[in-house]
Write a protein that holds these residues in place. Sequence first.
Motif, PDB file in Angstrom:
ATOM      1  N   THR A 120      10.440  55.600  57.613  1.00 16.20           N
ATOM      2  CA  THR A 120       9.856  54.483  58.353  1.00 16.20           C
ATOM      3  C   THR A 120      10.748  53.246  58.363  1.00 16.20           C
ATOM      4  O   THR A 120      10.324  52.196  58.827  1.00 16.20           O
ATOM      5  CB  THR A 120       8.469  54.110  57.785  1.00 16.20           C
ATOM      6  N   CYS A 121      11.994  53.356  57.885  1.00 11.82           N
ATOM      7  CA  CYS A 121      12.920  52.226  57.978  1.00 11.82           C
ATOM      8  C   CYS A 121      13.418  52.128  59.430  1.00 11.82           C
ATOM      9  O   CYS A 121      13.169  53.025  60.241  1.00 11.82           O
ATOM     10  CB  CYS A 121      14.085  52.377  57.008  1.00 11.82           C
ATOM     11  N   MET A 122      14.120  51.061  59.779  1.00  9.27           N
ATOM     12  CA  MET A 122      14.572  50.871  61.159  1.00  9.27           C
ATOM     13  C   MET A 122      15.502  51.996  61.616  1.00  9.27           C
ATOM     14  O   MET A 122      15.404  52.463  62.754  1.00  9.27           O
ATOM     15  CB  MET A 122      15.257  49.511  61.322  1.00  9.27           C
ATOM     16  N   ALA A 123      16.404  52.440  60.756  1.00 13.28           N
ATOM     17  CA  ALA A 123      17.299  53.533  61.139  1.00 13.28           C
ATOM     18  C   ALA A 123      16.497  54.801  61.380  1.00 13.28           C
ATOM     19  O   ALA A 123      16.716  55.505  62.380  1.00 13.28           O
ATOM     20  CB  ALA A 123      18.353  53.764  60.064  1.00 13.28           C
ATOM     21  N   GLY A 124      15.573  55.090  60.498  1.00 15.05           N
ATOM     22  CA  GLY A 124      14.755  56.289  60.636  1.00 15.05           C
ATOM     23  C   GLY A 124      13.886  56.270  61.876  1.00 15.05           C
ATOM     24  O   GLY A 124      13.694  57.297  62.529  1.00 15.05           O
ATOM     25  N   ILE A 125      13.342  55.106  62.213  1.00 19.26           N
ATOM     26  CA  ILE A 125      12.518  54.981  63.418  1.00 19.26           C
ATOM     27  C   ILE A 125      13.331  55.305  64.665  1.00 19.26           C
ATOM     28  O   ILE A 125      12.830  55.885  65.615  1.00 19.26           O
ATOM     29  CB  ILE A 125      11.906  53.568  63.503  1.00 19.26           C
ATOM     30  N   HIS A 126      14.617  54.948  64.633  1.00 19.73           N
ATOM     31  CA  HIS A 126      15.502  55.208  65.771  1.00 19.73           C
ATOM     32  C   HIS A 126      16.186  56.571  65.690  1.00 19.73           C
ATOM     33  O   HIS A 126      17.103  56.863  66.459  1.00 19.73           O
ATOM     34  CB  HIS A 126      16.545  54.096  65.894  1.00 19.73           C
ATOM     35  N   GLY A 127      15.763  57.415  64.755  1.00 27.22           N
ATOM     36  CA  GLY A 127      16.282  58.772  64.651  1.00 27.22           C
ATOM     37  C   GLY A 127      17.661  58.885  64.023  1.00 27.22           C
ATOM     38  O   GLY A 127      18.327  59.908  64.157  1.00 27.22           O
ATOM     39  N   LYS A 128      18.099  57.842  63.318  1.00 25.90           N
ATOM     40  CA  LYS A 128      19.407  57.866  62.665  1.00 25.90           C
ATOM     41  C   LYS A 128      19.250  58.201  61.189  1.00 25.90           C
ATOM     42  O   LYS A 128      18.223  57.915  60.591  1.00 25.90           O
ATOM     43  CB  LYS A 128      20.084  56.505  62.823  1.00 25.90           C
ATOM     44  N   PRO A 129      20.276  58.793  60.588  1.00 29.04           N
ATOM     45  CA  PRO A 129      20.183  59.083  59.152  1.00 29.04           C
ATOM     46  C   PRO A 129      20.213  57.787  58.333  1.00 29.04           C
ATOM     47  O   PRO A 129      20.890  56.830  58.705  1.00 29.04           O
ATOM     48  CB  PRO A 129      21.414  59.944  58.869  1.00 29.04           C
ATOM     49  N   CYS A 130      19.450  57.770  57.244  1.00 32.35           N
ATOM     50  CA  CYS A 130      19.426  56.593  56.375  1.00 32.35           C
ATOM     51  C   CYS A 130      19.583  57.035  54.926  1.00 32.35           C
ATOM     52  O   CYS A 130      19.430  58.209  54.595  1.00 32.35           O
ATOM     53  CB  CYS A 130      18.130  55.806  56.557  1.00 32.35           C
ATOM     54  N   TYR A 131      19.888  56.078  54.058  1.00 35.77           N
ATOM     55  CA  TYR A 131      20.123  56.427  52.659  1.00 35.77           C
ATOM     56  C   TYR A 131      18.840  56.816  51.934  1.00 35.77           C
ATOM     57  O   TYR A 131      18.883  57.491  50.909  1.00 35.77           O
ATOM     58  CB  TYR A 131      20.871  55.314  51.922  1.00 35.77           C
ATOM     59  N   HIS A 132      17.680  56.444  52.480  1.00 32.24           N
ATOM     60  CA  HIS A 132      16.409  56.860  51.879  1.00 32.24           C
ATOM     61  C   HIS A 132      16.263  58.377  51.992  1.00 32.24           C
ATOM     62  O   HIS A 132      15.884  59.056  51.036  1.00 32.24           O
ATOM     63  CB  HIS A 132      15.228  56.173  52.573  1.00 32.24           C
ATOM     64  N   VAL A 133      16.594  58.907  53.167  1.00 28.69           N
ATOM     65  CA  VAL A 133      16.546  60.353  53.375  1.00 28.69           C
ATOM     66  C   VAL A 133      17.596  61.034  52.505  1.00 28.69           C
ATOM     67  O   VAL A 133      17.351  62.104  51.932  1.00 28.69           O
ATOM     68  CB  VAL A 133      16.736  60.698  54.872  1.00 28.69           C
ATOM     69  N   ALA A 134      18.768  60.414  52.381  1.00 26.26           N
ATOM     70  CA  ALA A 134      19.826  60.983  51.536  1.00 26.26           C
ATOM     71  C   ALA A 134      19.336  61.100  50.088  1.00 26.26           C
ATOM     72  O   ALA A 134      19.589  62.115  49.419  1.00 26.26           O
ATOM     73  CB  ALA A 134      21.089  60.126  51.605  1.00 26.26           C
ATOM     74  N   ALA A 135      18.607  60.097  49.595  1.00 28.13           N
ATOM     75  CA  ALA A 135      18.088  60.136  48.227  1.00 28.13           C
ATOM     76  C   ALA A 135      17.080  61.270  48.061  1.00 28.13           C
ATOM     77  O   ALA A 135      17.123  62.007  47.073  1.00 28.13           O
ATOM     78  CB  ALA A 135      17.445  58.795  47.871  1.00 28.13           C
ATOM     79  N   VAL A 136      16.206  61.439  49.027  1.00 24.05           N
ATOM     80  CA  VAL A 136      15.213  62.514  48.959  1.00 24.05           C
ATOM     81  C   VAL A 136      15.905  63.874  49.009  1.00 24.05           C
ATOM     82  O   VAL A 136      15.537  64.799  48.293  1.00 24.05           O
ATOM     83  CB  VAL A 136      14.175  62.366  50.094  1.00 24.05           C
ATOM     84  N   ARG A 137      16.943  63.987  49.808  1.00 25.29           N
ATOM     85  CA  ARG A 137      17.666  65.257  49.893  1.00 25.29           C
ATOM     86  C   ARG A 137      18.433  65.558  48.604  1.00 25.29           C
ATOM     87  O   ARG A 137      18.611  66.708  48.232  1.00 25.29           O
ATOM     88  CB  ARG A 137      18.582  65.257  51.098  1.00 25.29           C
ATOM     89  N   LEU A 138      18.900  64.515  47.912  1.00 23.83           N
ATOM     90  CA  LEU A 138      19.568  64.737  46.622  1.00 23.83           C
ATOM     91  C   LEU A 138      18.577  65.276  45.597  1.00 23.83           C
ATOM     92  O   LEU A 138      18.930  66.118  44.769  1.00 23.83           O
ATOM     93  CB  LEU A 138      20.212  63.449  46.117  1.00 23.83           C
ATOM     94  N   ILE A 139      17.348  64.812  45.651  1.00 25.32           N
ATOM     95  CA  ILE A 139      16.327  65.315  44.749  1.00 25.32           C
ATOM     96  C   ILE A 139      16.041  66.787  45.053  1.00 25.32           C
ATOM     97  O   ILE A 139      15.913  67.605  44.160  1.00 25.32           O
ATOM     98  CB  ILE A 139      15.021  64.492  44.848  1.00 25.32           C
TER      99      ILE A 139
END
Length: 111
Positions: free
Chosen positions: A90-109
């Motif tokens: 739900t961050c601005m990058a995510g809303i626009h369909g771009k990769p963000c570091y929040h998703v990167a953190a979840v993927r590392l987990i």
Amino acid sequence: MDVPTSATFCLRCGRALTSPPSVATGFGPDCTRHFRRAAPVLPGFTPRQVEDALELLELGGIAPLRGRRVWLTVGHHGTTYRTASTGQCTCMAGIHGKPCYHVAAVRLIAA
């Protein structure tokens, strides 16, 4: 003998956390090492995003919201976002369909 009233477990592997730094971040030392090893091979993210994701994990800025599918993550300015393991955020990058570091953190987990 003192019996703890509540136990804290690693958000990734579920093991009991005993050291104060591990309890503060929510991840044990083995999982933290795992994040460091998996970070260089995380596809689709810039080196800066991977660095920010590692910082987010090390500072304990991520918490499970619905099992291991949806996570609450904290942005640079303290804003809380909902980040799904499928890549939505739900961050601005995510809303626009771009990769963000929040998703990167979840993927590392999940790695």
